[in-house]
Scaffold this motif. Structure first.
Motif, short mmCIF file in Angstrom:
data_model
loop_
_atom_site.label_atom_id
_atom_site.label_comp_id
_atom_site.label_asym_id
_atom_site.label_seq_id
_atom_site.Cartn_x
_atom_site.Cartn_y
_atom_site.Cartn_z
N GLY A 481 30.92 64.39 1.58
CA GLY A 481 31.87 64.87 2.45
C GLY A 481 31.34 65.27 3.82
O GLY A 481 32.10 65.35 4.82
N ASN A 482 30.07 65.68 3.88
CA ASN A 482 29.44 66.11 5.26
C ASN A 482 28.42 65.29 5.58
O ASN A 482 27.44 66.14 6.22
CB ASN A 482 29.16 67.61 4.87
CG ASN A 482 27.98 67.81 4.23
OD1 ASN A 482 27.92 67.14 3.16
ND2 ASN A 482 27.25 68.84 4.24
N PHE A 483 28.45 64.15 5.47
CA PHE A 483 27.35 63.15 5.69
C PHE A 483 27.05 63.31 7.36
O PHE A 483 25.63 63.34 7.77
CB PHE A 483 27.72 61.91 5.46
CG PHE A 483 26.54 60.92 5.90
CD1 PHE A 483 25.42 60.90 5.41
CD2 PHE A 483 26.71 59.96 7.11
CE1 PHE A 483 24.46 59.73 5.79
CE2 PHE A 483 25.96 59.17 7.70
CZ PHE A 483 24.81 59.30 6.95
N ARG A 484 28.15 63.31 8.24
CA ARG A 484 27.65 63.56 9.63
C ARG A 484 27.05 64.68 10.02
O ARG A 484 26.12 64.81 11.01
CB ARG A 484 29.15 63.15 10.42
CG ARG A 484 29.50 61.83 10.39
CD ARG A 484 30.85 61.48 11.06
NE ARG A 484 31.11 60.45 10.81
CZ ARG A 484 31.91 59.78 9.85
NH1 ARG A 484 32.28 60.57 8.76
NH2 ARG A 484 32.53 58.56 9.83
N GLU A 485 27.73 65.72 9.33
CA GLU A 485 26.87 67.21 9.69
C GLU A 485 25.59 67.20 9.16
O GLU A 485 24.53 67.70 10.02
CB GLU A 485 27.63 68.21 9.03
CG GLU A 485 27.23 69.83 8.95
CD GLU A 485 27.73 70.71 8.20
OE1 GLU A 485 27.27 71.65 7.95
OE2 GLU A 485 29.01 70.27 7.91
N VAL A 486 25.11 66.71 7.90
CA VAL A 486 23.81 66.70 7.50
C VAL A 486 22.88 65.57 8.46
O VAL A 486 21.88 65.89 8.66
CB VAL A 486 23.78 66.15 6.15
CG1 VAL A 486 22.42 65.83 5.76
CG2 VAL A 486 24.39 67.00 5.01
N GLU A 522 29.43 55.95 2.87
CA GLU A 522 28.99 57.22 2.48
C GLU A 522 29.33 57.57 1.05
O GLU A 522 29.32 58.89 0.65
CB GLU A 522 29.75 58.15 3.31
CG GLU A 522 29.34 58.02 4.83
CD GLU A 522 30.07 59.10 5.87
OE1 GLU A 522 30.92 59.74 5.51
OE2 GLU A 522 30.20 58.61 7.06
N GLN A 523 29.37 56.61 0.24
CA GLN A 523 29.60 56.71 -1.23
C GLN A 523 28.81 56.04 -2.21
O GLN A 523 28.05 55.14 -1.73
CB GLN A 523 30.95 56.18 -1.28
CG GLN A 523 32.15 57.01 -0.82
CD GLN A 523 33.55 56.39 -1.13
OE1 GLN A 523 33.53 55.09 -1.22
NE2 GLN A 523 34.74 57.22 -1.01
N PHE A 524 28.48 56.41 -3.26
CA PHE A 524 27.38 56.12 -4.09
C PHE A 524 28.31 55.81 -5.52
O PHE A 524 29.24 56.88 -5.98
CB PHE A 524 26.19 56.74 -4.43
CG PHE A 524 25.32 56.95 -3.31
CD1 PHE A 524 24.12 56.05 -2.94
CD2 PHE A 524 25.52 57.79 -2.39
CE1 PHE A 524 23.52 56.02 -1.75
CE2 PHE A 524 24.92 57.82 -1.08
CZ PHE A 524 23.93 56.87 -0.82
N ILE A 525 27.93 54.74 -6.35
CA ILE A 525 28.72 54.76 -7.67
C ILE A 525 27.55 54.61 -8.63
O ILE A 525 26.44 54.19 -8.61
CB ILE A 525 29.60 53.33 -7.77
CG1 ILE A 525 30.34 52.93 -8.98
CG2 ILE A 525 28.37 52.06 -7.68
CD1 ILE A 525 31.25 52.07 -8.82
N LEU A 526 27.96 55.48 -9.95
CA LEU A 526 27.11 55.30 -10.95
C LEU A 526 27.82 55.06 -12.20
O LEU A 526 28.84 55.56 -12.61
CB LEU A 526 26.37 56.87 -11.08
CG LEU A 526 25.50 57.22 -12.38
CD1 LEU A 526 24.39 56.08 -12.45
CD2 LEU A 526 25.13 58.61 -12.09
N CYS A 527 27.16 54.24 -13.28
CA CYS A 527 27.80 53.82 -14.45
C CYS A 527 26.93 54.18 -15.51
O CYS A 527 25.83 53.74 -15.53
CB CYS A 527 28.32 52.53 -14.51
SG CYS A 527 29.18 51.81 -15.96
N LEU A 528 27.45 55.00 -16.61
CA LEU A 528 26.57 55.19 -17.77
C LEU A 528 27.25 54.23 -18.72
O LEU A 528 28.39 54.63 -19.31
CB LEU A 528 26.67 56.93 -18.01
CG LEU A 528 26.34 57.91 -16.96
CD1 LEU A 528 26.41 59.33 -17.45
CD2 LEU A 528 25.17 57.69 -16.46
#
Length: 595
Positions: A481-486, A522-528
């Motif tokens: 959510g705050n990628f630009r700020e980081v 700015e999104q990552f996906i993870l599958c278990l």
């Protein structure tokens, strides 16, 4: 220490002759002769011996069949240490006017007769090796090679006038057979080179050659031949003081002998153990082994083996200071000539010195001492001349190899050209395959984070199987959510660095079998896959916590915290209609405020 003649006996067993008789297998006997046929450097299959004896008792045998069967029988006898019986039969065959001198069985019989004399260290061996070479040259390759090796090793009058020429001839044979992939032949040649070095007191070099020969022949030799080279290696290892390696080789010998188990190989085994215990001063173990050696001795009785047994049996006498026993030993040994003591190594003479001194016979002790000094002088002379011998031998070898290459050059020219073309085509195909494979791999990777890209990650998730009973497949999307700020805090030009740092964090906290990818900028996906539901939820929470602490230890002068939102989807089925599921998860993220 002079190399014990046990090596000579074992080495010669390797060269026992095969019986490749050119007959058409149109009768049961012809078929049997085809089955029992064995290359020159191996022993015939023990399973056929009883059937061979049955055929020999058959009536109406042709002379040719009778001779072939008898030569096969002597091959078995020689492989099992029954050399005297074999010698009588072979003499009868060669002197029989009905025997056909142009046949392979006659050449085989001639070679084997030379072998029986070789066991006895008698000069007659050279006569029969020479005859066998003339009978087999250009016709029977196995016999020709074995006869050649016999002449190189034992017969100076055969044309190999010095050690350099002998060693060069060995090297030339190695070069010749190396290209053929004939491991039986190569093992046979390396065994003969080991014999050459061993006879010159170079036990380290000899052991290396024997072990190489054993390794080459182990999977192709049969019967006692599987162990004949190994016993030579053990003897050389003991002779060079490599006791740990010798013990390992003895253990290997015991395992193989469980399958082979002939009287000869049993004797070799107990001989090897006795020699090891003697040289490592384990007298109690030696005393337990000697009765086993004595029990098997009558089955392989030779002057050499009897001498070895007398020597080793006297070792406990010296240790226990049993002077009666010791005197009986030295009385026998002192009366024997050098020719009657083929086992008389440096180690033997050293033991004889101590034995004579123990019983007070100083004159005999002095004589034994002089013999041991002579042995040491021989060893030193052999060592001094070996480097020169090997250097000259290499030169001779290069000449022999060059001559062979000239003869074969034209024949191989066309083969090399065709092979080069095929190799070029193969190289092009392989390169094209790997380029295509690398290109496909690159297309599946996000260039910035080095994680799976969105397309590949979604494709892999869609292919997942059903989870096990009681388990689920779990899917999560993490939105920064705050990628630009980081990015501003780290440095406005370091956007890739921020993503790479986050990707590294996710990689560290996930497992190898998880599916992890960059889903959007700015999104990552993870599958278990195939996980318990409670474990999945807590796992996702730990991932999100690690994600938010990515920059905790970074030195940028300000506290940097990643705020993220997470949407989770859990199912105990396959991810059917995955795109709809992802749309719903993205919708959930859009209405969910980030932390």
């Amino acid at each position: 220490m002079n190399l014990p003649n046990i090596i000579k006996l074992a080495a010669i067993v390797v060269t026992l002759l095969a019986f490749p008789f050119h007959v058409i297998a149109n009768t049961p006997l012809d078929s049997f002769l085809s089955q029992v046929k064995t290359v020159t450097y191996d022993c015939p299959n023990p399973a056929f011996r009883e059937q061979l004896n049955q055929f020999l008792t058959s009536e109406n045998l042709s002379e040719s069949h009778r001779f072939q069967l008898l030569v096969n029988q002597t091959h078995y006898q020689n492989c099992n240490g029954e050399n005297n019986q074999a010698q009588d039969t072979l003499k009868a065959i060669i002197s029989d006017p009905k025997a056909d001198k142009s046949t392979e069985y006659f050449a085989s019989a001639t070679y084997q007769l030379g072998f029986t004399y070789d066991v006895q260290e008698r000069d007659e061996r050279c006569i029969h090796y020479g005859d066998a070479l003339r009978l087999s040259e250009g016709k029977f390759v196995d016999i020709e090679m074995s006869a050649t090796l016999g002449l190189i090793t034992n017969c100076p009058q055969s044309g190999y006038s010095n050690d350099s020429e002998r060693l060069a001839a060995y090297f030339a044979l190695v070069e010749k057979y190396a290209e053929s992939g004939n491991f039986r032949a190569l093992a046979h040649i390396h065994n003969s080179i080991g014999l050459f070095f061993g006879a010159r007191e170079q036990h380290v070099l000899a052991a290396d050659q024997y072990l190489k020969a054993h390794e080459m022949g182990q999977n192709v030799y049969t019967g006692s031949n599987r162990l004949s080279i190994l016993i030579s290696a053990i003897t050389s290892l003991l002779g060079s003081g490599q006791y740990d390696r010798a013990y390992e080789a003895i253990e290997d010998f015991a395992l193989i002998n469980q399958e082979v188990g002939t009287p000869l190989t049993d004797f070799w085994y107990y001989y090897a153990k006795s020699g090891y215990y003697y040289r490592t001063n384990k007298i109690a173990e030696l005393e337990k082994t000697l009765p086993l050696l004595a029990e098997i001795l009558p089955k392989v009785d030779t002057r050499f083996y009897r001498g070895l047994y007398r020597w080793y049996s006297a070792v406990p006498c010296l240790y226990h200071k049993d002077l009666v026993c010791l005197k009986a030993f030295v009385d026998i040994e002192n009366k024997l000539s050098d020719a009657e003591k083929p086992y008389a190594s440096y180690d033997y003479h050293k033991f004889l010195v101590r034995s004579n001194m123990a019983i007070g016979d100083l004159q005999a002790a002095n004589m034994a001492f002089e013999n041991s000094i002579q042995r040491l002088d021989d060893i030193k002379q052999n060592q001094d001349g070996l480097a020169r011998v090997i250097g000259i031998a290499n030169l001779y070898s290069q000449i022999y190899v060059l001559e062979n290459k000239i003869i074969l050059a034209e024949r191989r020219k066309e083969q090399i050209t065709v092979g080069a073309i095929l190799l070029l085509v193969l190289v092009v195909v392989v390169i094209a395959y790997f380029i295509r494979k690398r290109r496909i791999a690159l297309l599946s990777i996000d260039p910035v984070t080095k994680l799976l890209n969105s397309k590949t990650a979604v494709h892999d998730i869609a292919k997942l199987d059903l989870p096990s009973e009681g388990k689920i497949n779990a899917l999560a999307i993490f939105d920064l959510g705050n990628f630009r700020e980081v990015n501003r805090q780290v440095g406005s030009t370091k956007g890739d660095y921020v993503l790479q740092k986050i990707a590294s964090t996710l990689t560290k906290v996930t497992r190898n079998n998880d599916i992890l990818g960059r889903f959007a900028p700015e999104q990552f996906i993870l599958c278990l896959r195939d996980i318990e539901e409670g474990s999945a939820k807590s796992f996702f929470e730990r991932v999100q916590e690690a994600l938010e602490n990515t920059f905790l230890d970074d030195q940028h002068g300000v506290d940097i915290s990643v705020r993220s939102s997470m949407s989770i989807y859990i199912t105990n089925e396959k991810f059917n209609d995955l795109h709809t599921i992802l749309d719903d998860m993205l919708l959930s993220l859009s209405i969910k405020p980030s932390k």
